[in-house]
Design an enzyme around this catalytic site. Structure first.
Site, PDB file in Angstrom:
ATOM      1  CE  LYS A  10       0.957   1.061   4.520  1.00 27.30           C
ATOM      2  NZ  LYS A  10       1.791   2.204   4.919  1.00 27.30           N
ATOM      3  CG  ASP A 137      -0.380  -0.720   7.913  1.00 25.65           C
ATOM      4  OD1 ASP A 137      -1.249   0.121   8.213  1.00 25.65           O
ATOM      5  OD2 ASP A 137       0.830  -0.458   7.818  1.00 25.65           O
TER       6      ASP A 137
HETATM    7  O1  C5P Z   1       0.141  -2.514  14.484  1.00 26.86           O
HETATM    8  P1  C5P Z   1       1.556  -2.759  14.120  1.00 26.86           P
HETATM    9  O2  C5P Z   1       2.155  -3.917  14.885  1.00 26.86           O
HETATM   10  O3  C5P Z   1       1.800  -2.894  12.668  1.00 26.86           O
HETATM   11  O4  C5P Z   1       2.359  -1.482  14.578  1.00 26.86           O
HETATM   12  C1  C5P Z   1       3.765  -1.460  14.647  1.00 26.86           C
HETATM   13  C2  C5P Z   1       4.212  -0.290  15.529  1.00 26.86           C
HETATM   14  O5  C5P Z   1       3.890   0.947  14.884  1.00 26.86           O
HETATM   15  C3  C5P Z   1       3.521  -0.213  16.878  1.00 26.86           C
HETATM   16  O6  C5P Z   1       4.201  -0.969  17.852  1.00 26.86           O
HETATM   17  C4  C5P Z   1       3.590   1.272  17.184  1.00 26.86           C
HETATM   18  O7  C5P Z   1       4.866   1.611  17.670  1.00 26.86           O
HETATM   19  C5  C5P Z   1       3.457   1.914  15.823  1.00 26.86           C
HETATM   20  N1  C5P Z   1       2.074   2.329  15.499  1.00 26.86           N
HETATM   21  C6  C5P Z   1       1.526   3.411  16.159  1.00 26.86           C
HETATM   22  N2  C5P Z   1       0.252   3.812  15.840  1.00 26.86           N
HETATM   23  C7  C5P Z   1      -0.462   3.180  14.887  1.00 26.86           C
HETATM   24  C8  C5P Z   1       0.086   2.091  14.195  1.00 26.86           C
HETATM   25  C9  C5P Z   1       1.369   1.678  14.526  1.00 26.86           C
HETATM   26  O8  C5P Z   1       2.154   4.002  17.023  1.00 26.86           O
HETATM   27  N3  C5P Z   1      -1.682   3.606  14.596  1.00 26.86           N
END
Ligand code: C5P
Length: 306
Positions: A10, A137
């Site tokens: 994406k 994502d």
């Molecule tokens: O959800 P995901 O594991 O992909 O997110 C990875 C990292 O990105 C999280 O641990 C966080 O530090 C950051 N993140 C965030 N806010 C979001 C999505 C991701 O702070 N909305």
């Protein structure tokens, strides 16, 4: 029997980031577009859940239990009460740690592939819920096309988008870790970031009209400043694309991939050549969007080779 699934990477056409919440996540208002850099996952019956990875950047991806596709398979097995294992062969085409959600695409593809292989028959909404547990994502990689993402980015609503968008994609050999980029965001703008970020209405109107120039003008990313703090050389990548007449140019998600919106395929090629000539990228791709979300390409008896 093996099942082959494709899921897209994406770009965030706009990414508005709010203030860090007590759980460590940031509220988002983003517009995602799924693009034609895609991951392929082949699921084959096995005793346990195992993973292998192919593609030029395969060595950068873990193949142990932490692999997001393996976690997706285990989560689905647990929820659906499946005792079988699976071997997942992941072919990577989306840049690793590039801000284009390649790992999330692997997880979405693994969910769809294992669902088909095991015949769990879960409704798509249930798969989407599991996707949201795996990563912010992952639901969009399942959904595809164009969508607004709210919450952590996992609460999706579809967006009406006309036309086809051509991107020059500028790759960097060294990735950026998403948590590090969010931490830099907190340091730079954290305190003044809004509680509730808003979606850019001008961008939504431009997509509805299929007006590529207006889409280019509306590209935005609140994480760009933080990504530039960690990788200052990206400023030049942005500048070279602007000089090459890009309709708009932006860091993709948490970076370091840079995406430049072109008038057409030939123009995307010209922007890529300008980057290469200026030595500001480690590789160039051409991508088109929007494209569909994770879907089965085929199921076949045997070892699941091409
Ligand atoms: O959800 P995901 O594991 O992909 O997110 C990875 C990292 O990105 C999280 O641990 C966080 O530090 C950051 N993140 C965030 N806010 C979001 C999505 C991701 O702070 N909305």
């Amino acid at each position: 029997m093996s099942v082959r699934v494709r899921a897209p990477g994406k770009v965030n056409l706009s990414l508005a980031v709010g203030r860090r919440q007590p759980d460590g996540y940031h509220p988002l208002a983003t517009v995602f577009q799924a693009v034609s850099l895609v991951e392929e996952v082949v699921a084959t019956p096995a005793e346990r859940v195992t993973v292998s990875v192919t593609g030029p950047q395969a060595h950068l991806v873990p193949t142990d239990a932490t692999n997001l596709a393996a976690r997706a398979a285990r989560l689905l097995a647990e929820v659906a009460g499946v005792d079988d294992g699976v071997h997942l062969t992941i072919h990577k085409d989306v840049p690793v740690a590039g801000g284009m959600a390649g790992g999330s695409a692997d997880a979405a593809a693994a969910l769809v592939a294992c669902d088909a292989l095991w015949g769990t028959g879960l409704p798509r909404e249930e798969l989407a819920r599991l996707a949201g547990e795996l990563g912010s994502d992952v639901p969009f990689a399942l959904h595809g096309q164009t969508a607004v993402g709210r919450g952590r980015g996992h609460l999706l609503s579809p967006v009406l988008s006309r036309g086809e968008y051509h991107w020059a994609v500028g790759l960097r050999a060294t990735g950026l870790a998403t948590p590090a980029v969010y931490a830099a965001f907190d340091e730079v703008v954290g305190g003044v970031a809004p509680e509730e970020p808003e979606v850019d209405e001008a961008l939504l109107r431009a997509l509805l009209a299929g007006d590529a120039a207006a889409v280019g003008a509306a590209l935005s990313n609140d994480l760009q400043h933080a990504a530039l703090e960690l990788a200052p050389e990206l400023a030049e990548t942005l500048a070279v694309a602007e000089d090459a007449g890009a309709l708009g140019v932006v860091v993709s998600g948490s970076g370091p991939t840079v995406v430049a919106l072109a008038r057409d395929a030939a123009h995307a090629g010209a922007i890529g050549r300008a980057w290469t000539a200026a030595h500001v990228v480690d590789g160039v791709r051409h991508a088109v969007g929007p494209v569909p979300g994770a879907r089965v390409l085929g199921a076949q008896a045997g070892a699941g080779r091409r």
